[in-house]
Enzyme design. Structure first.
Site, PDB file in Angstrom:
ATOM      1  N   GLY A  69       0.947  -1.194  -0.041  1.00  0.00           N
ATOM      2  CA  GLY A  69      -0.089   0.111   0.112  1.00  0.00           C
ATOM      3  C   GLY A  69       0.981   1.223  -0.045  1.00  0.00           C
ATOM      4  N   ARG A  70       0.311   2.059   0.724  1.00  0.00           N
ATOM      5  CA  ARG A  70       1.027   3.541   0.606  1.00  0.00           C
ATOM      6  C   ARG A  70       2.531   3.378   1.144  1.00  0.00           C
ATOM      7  NH1 ARG A  70      -4.369   5.398   2.384  1.00  0.00           N
ATOM      8  NH2 ARG A  70      -3.970   3.916   4.255  1.00  0.00           N
ATOM      9  N   ILE A  71       2.722   2.691   2.440  1.00  0.00           N
ATOM     10  CA  ILE A  71       4.049   2.595   2.944  1.00  0.00           C
ATOM     11  C   ILE A  71       4.887   1.588   2.372  1.00  0.00           C
ATOM     12  CG2 ILE A  71       5.367   2.169   5.213  1.00  0.00           C
ATOM     13  CD1 ILE A  71       2.833   3.059   6.599  1.00  0.00           C
ATOM     14  N   ARG A 131      -3.774  -9.104  -0.797  1.00  0.00           N
ATOM     15  CA  ARG A 131      -4.830 -10.124  -1.366  1.00  0.00           C
ATOM     16  C   ARG A 131      -5.072  -9.689  -2.756  1.00  0.00           C
ATOM     17  NH1 ARG A 131      -8.739  -7.716   3.451  1.00  0.00           N
ATOM     18  NH2 ARG A 131      -7.867  -5.704   2.354  1.00  0.00           N
ATOM     19  N   ARG A 181       1.871  -4.300  12.595  1.00  0.00           N
ATOM     20  CA  ARG A 181       1.237  -4.487  13.709  1.00  0.00           C
ATOM     21  C   ARG A 181       1.703  -5.784  14.445  1.00  0.00           C
ATOM     22  NH1 ARG A 181       0.143   0.215  13.937  1.00  0.00           N
ATOM     23  NH2 ARG A 181      -1.582   1.060  14.154  1.00  0.00           N
ATOM     24  N   GLU A 237       2.027  -4.780  23.447  1.00  0.00           N
ATOM     25  CA  GLU A 237       2.944  -3.341  23.820  1.00  0.00           C
ATOM     26  C   GLU A 237       2.294  -2.753  24.888  1.00  0.00           C
ATOM     27  OE1 GLU A 237       2.894  -1.113  20.196  1.00  0.00           O
ATOM     28  OE2 GLU A 237       3.639  -2.639  18.959  1.00  0.00           O
ATOM     29  N   HIS A 265       8.075   1.058  18.712  1.00  0.00           N
ATOM     30  CA  HIS A 265       6.637   1.403  17.713  1.00  0.00           C
ATOM     31  C   HIS A 265       7.169   2.944  17.756  1.00  0.00           C
ATOM     32  CE1 HIS A 265       2.115   0.814  16.978  1.00  0.00           C
ATOM     33  NE2 HIS A 265       2.887   1.813  15.986  1.00  0.00           N
TER      34      HIS A 265
HETATM   35  P1  NAP Z   1      -2.394   0.661   3.065  1.00  0.00           P
HETATM   36  O1  NAP Z   1      -1.992   1.674   2.079  1.00  0.00           O
HETATM   37  O2  NAP Z   1      -4.102   0.479   3.277  1.00  0.00           O
HETATM   38  O3  NAP Z   1      -1.801  -0.764   2.631  1.00  0.00           O
HETATM   39  C1  NAP Z   1      -2.083  -1.695   3.270  1.00  0.00           C
HETATM   40  C2  NAP Z   1      -1.557  -3.099   2.265  1.00  0.00           C
HETATM   41  O4  NAP Z   1      -1.544  -4.349   3.097  1.00  0.00           O
HETATM   42  C3  NAP Z   1      -2.290  -3.090   1.125  1.00  0.00           C
HETATM   43  O5  NAP Z   1      -1.198  -3.537  -0.026  1.00  0.00           O
HETATM   44  C4  NAP Z   1      -2.951  -4.207   1.172  1.00  0.00           C
HETATM   45  O6  NAP Z   1      -3.474  -4.882  -0.029  1.00  0.00           O
HETATM   46  C5  NAP Z   1      -2.473  -5.071   2.166  1.00  0.00           C
HETATM   47  N1  NAP Z   1      -3.186  -5.834   2.898  1.00  0.00           N
HETATM   48  C6  NAP Z   1      -4.307  -5.698   3.627  1.00  0.00           C
HETATM   49  N2  NAP Z   1      -4.986  -6.611   4.356  1.00  0.00           N
HETATM   50  C7  NAP Z   1      -4.193  -7.747   3.800  1.00  0.00           C
HETATM   51  C8  NAP Z   1      -4.338  -9.155   4.302  1.00  0.00           C
HETATM   52  N3  NAP Z   1      -5.346  -9.418   5.000  1.00  0.00           N
HETATM   53  N4  NAP Z   1      -3.590 -10.028   3.603  1.00  0.00           N
HETATM   54  C9  NAP Z   1      -2.465  -9.514   2.793  1.00  0.00           C
HETATM   55  N5  NAP Z   1      -2.365  -8.286   2.643  1.00  0.00           N
HETATM   56  C10 NAP Z   1      -3.062  -7.379   3.200  1.00  0.00           C
HETATM   57  O7  NAP Z   1      -1.776   0.867   4.547  1.00  0.00           O
HETATM   58  P2  NAP Z   1      -0.601   1.806   4.597  1.00  0.00           P
HETATM   59  O8  NAP Z   1      -0.931   3.483   4.896  1.00  0.00           O
HETATM   60  O9  NAP Z   1       0.677   1.485   3.898  1.00  0.00           O
HETATM   61  O10 NAP Z   1      -0.352   1.414   6.346  1.00  0.00           O
HETATM   62  C11 NAP Z   1       0.022  -0.074   6.738  1.00  0.00           C
HETATM   63  C12 NAP Z   1       0.004  -0.180   8.077  1.00  0.00           C
HETATM   64  O11 NAP Z   1       1.069  -0.078   8.609  1.00  0.00           O
HETATM   65  C13 NAP Z   1      -1.032   0.427   8.966  1.00  0.00           C
HETATM   66  O12 NAP Z   1      -2.337  -0.216   8.851  1.00  0.00           O
HETATM   67  C14 NAP Z   1      -0.420   0.381  10.212  1.00  0.00           C
HETATM   68  O13 NAP Z   1      -0.849  -0.948  10.898  1.00  0.00           O
HETATM   69  C15 NAP Z   1       1.095  -0.043   9.976  1.00  0.00           C
HETATM   70  N6  NAP Z   1       1.928   1.315  10.382  1.00  0.00           N
HETATM   71  C16 NAP Z   1       2.806   1.142  11.501  1.00  0.00           C
HETATM   72  C17 NAP Z   1       3.447   2.141  11.925  1.00  0.00           C
HETATM   73  C18 NAP Z   1       4.534   2.081  12.965  1.00  0.00           C
HETATM   74  O14 NAP Z   1       4.713   3.078  13.897  1.00  0.00           O
HETATM   75  N7  NAP Z   1       5.116   0.965  13.069  1.00  0.00           N
HETATM   76  C19 NAP Z   1       3.333   3.590  11.382  1.00  0.00           C
HETATM   77  C20 NAP Z   1       2.328   3.572  10.435  1.00  0.00           C
HETATM   78  C21 NAP Z   1       1.540   2.444  10.043  1.00  0.00           C
HETATM   79  P3  NAP Z   1      -4.810  -5.655  -0.155  1.00  0.00           P
HETATM   80  O15 NAP Z   1      -5.849  -4.816   0.440  1.00  0.00           O
HETATM   81  O16 NAP Z   1      -4.883  -5.806  -1.703  1.00  0.00           O
HETATM   82  O17 NAP Z   1      -4.767  -6.974   0.419  1.00  0.00           O
HETATM   83  C1  8YV Z   2       1.711   5.444  15.820  1.00  0.00           C
HETATM   84  C2  8YV Z   2       0.738   4.115  14.049  1.00  0.00           C
HETATM   85  O1  8YV Z   2       2.452   4.720  16.750  1.00  0.00           O
HETATM   86  O2  8YV Z   2       0.040   5.157  12.458  1.00  0.00           O
HETATM   87  C3  8YV Z   2       0.094   4.324  12.887  1.00  0.00           C
HETATM   88  O3  8YV Z   2      -0.836   3.266  12.503  1.00  0.00           O
HETATM   89  O4  8YV Z   2       1.166   2.776  14.511  1.00  0.00           O
HETATM   90  C4  8YV Z   2       1.915   5.164  14.583  1.00  0.00           C
HETATM   91  O5  8YV Z   2       2.067   6.074  13.320  1.00  0.00           O
HETATM   92  C5  8YV Z   2       0.473   5.983  16.396  1.00  0.00           C
HETATM   93  O6  8YV Z   2      -0.696   5.953  15.778  1.00  0.00           O
HETATM   94  C6  8YV Z   2       0.662   7.471  16.933  1.00  0.00           C
HETATM   95  O7  8YV Z   2      -0.222   7.900  17.335  1.00  0.00           O
END
Ligand code: NAP
Ligand code: 8YV
Length: 319
Positions: free
Chosen positions: A156-158, A178, A235, A264, A282
């Site tokens: 996705g975006r990230i 998916r 996550r 966490e 995190h």
């Molecule tokens: P996004 O643009 O919605 O991208 C999500 C990706 O995951 C898409 O490629 C989606 O494709 C895939 N996906 C979703 N459900 C799936 C499944 N059941 N099986 C396989 N692939 C699946 O989201 P994003 O903005 O990139 O963010 C992704 C995630 O990063 C967030 O939801 C968050 O949990 C995590 N995050 C963590 C941090 C941190 O601090 N560590 C910070 C920001 C975000 P399909 O829909 O085609 O499956």
């Molecule tokens: C932050 C995140 O930890 O954006 C998310 O999904 O996991 C992180 O950016 C948090 O949500 C900050 O409030």
């Protein structure tokens, strides 16, 4: 005569960043985690609460929503909203918003930092110098990142921001999700296990929640193999943590870089004892610049709601 505008009451369900709390308190009456700290006081204000402010890690379930009959909006400062019961919110006419996009760079930067830190043994190397052990001999050789094979679970975006960075390292890039995304120059694999089998580094960047729970299990780790490295910036729920610890201890995989964990801020002692892991608390989006942008967007969503303007970033289910 000027009509009086009733003050809007907001429940902050987590300890939120001061970057969000300051504008919230300037614009609204904010009850900080009152539902947890003072149930009697919460019972008095609950009928008047019109908004929830939450973080990406917050849990908002149907039981809390049932206490808030005037609730209109849940604004999450984070892109992930797996802790929010969106179906229950929608059923009560409550809209959910999040902060997509503004954190892509930071999370992608951290993913690459973990890839590099694990493979080049940065933490161990730092300890080697500080402890004086350098004088006794060199560290074991590390593994090369440039030109290696990167598998992205999530594109996705990230995920795309990570792929963009990996291209500069000359990495071969493949992904799973998916659905295959048209127009991307990366190979698509139908499952995490198939992807792991042909990756040196497996980076997880999907949402959390039921559909991805323990998607990275013992079979995926076995496919990644003894030289393979797992990086999780998604996550904690996406990875079977017990299976991961077992795989790291037994040498089923080579190492791991983890920014997120199942429970966490508790991180199992067995994981903390390992040398082949790099652990961060995190902090994927935790820079001044990005947290400011996230706070601004989370606040803008609330302001838009109460000014009757379109919401900048509702979650897909609420669009
Ligand atoms: P996004 O643009 O919605 O991208 C999500 C990706 O995951 C898409 O490629 C989606 O494709 C895939 N996906 C979703 N459900 C799936 C499944 N059941 N099986 C396989 N692939 C699946 O989201 P994003 O903005 O990139 O963010 C992704 C995630 O990063 C967030 O939801 C968050 O949990 C995590 N995050 C963590 C941090 C941190 O601090 N560590 C910070 C920001 C975000 P399909 O829909 O085609 O499956
Ligand atoms: C932050 C995140 O930890 O954006 C998310 O999904 O996991 C992180 O950016 C948090 O949500 C900050 O409030």
């Amino acid at each position: 005569m000027t009509a009086t505008v009733p003050e809007i009451e907001v429940l902050a369900v987590a300890r939120l960043s001061p970057l969000l709390m300051a504008p919230l308190k300037a614009a609204f009456v904010v009850h900080e985690q009152l539902h947890e700290t003072d149930p009697a006081a919460f019972a008095r204000v609950a009928p008047r609460i019109r908004a929830i402010a939450a973080s990406g890690e917050s849990k908002v379930g149907a039981a809390l929503l049932d206490r808030l009959p005037a609730l209109e909006i849940i604004s999450v400062m984070g892109v992930g909203y797996d802790g929010i019961d969106v179906a229950a919110a929608k059923a009560r006419g409550v809209v959910v918003t999040h902060t997509p996009g503004v954190l892509n760079d930071d999370v992608a930067d951290l993913a690459m930092a973990l890839v590099l830190a694990v493979s080049r043994k940065l933490v161990v190397a730092d300890r080697h110098v500080r402890s004086g052990a350098w004088a006794d001999g060199p560290l074991p050789l590390a593994r090369k990142v440039s030109g290696a094979r990167l598998g992205l679970v999530g594109m996705g975006r990230i995920g795309q921001a990570i792929a963009h960075r990996a291209q500069a390292f000359g990495m071969g890039i493949a992904y799973t999700a998916r659905t295959e995304r048209a127009g991307l120059p990366y190979a698509y694999l139908p499952s995490a296990q198939a992807l792991a089998a042909q990756s040196d580094f497996l980076v997880v960047i999907t949402p959390g929640g039921a559909s991805t729970r323990k998607m990275i299990d013992a079979a995926v780790l076995k496919a990644l193999g003894p030289q393979g490295v797992l990086v999780n910036v998604a996550r904690g729920s996406v990875v079977d943590e017990a299976a991961l610890i077992e795989a790291l201890e037994s040498g089923t995989i080579g190492g791991a870089g983890l920014d997120v964990f199942e429970d966490e801020p508790r991180v199992p002692e067995r994981l903390r004892a390992l040398d082949n892991v790099v652990l961060t608390p995190h902090v994927g989006s935790a820079t001044q610049q990005t947290r400011q942008a996230m706070a601004d967007l989370a606040f803008d969503n609330l302001r838009a709601r109460f000014a009757g303007r379109p919401l900048p970033t509702p979650v897909p289910e609420c669009q």
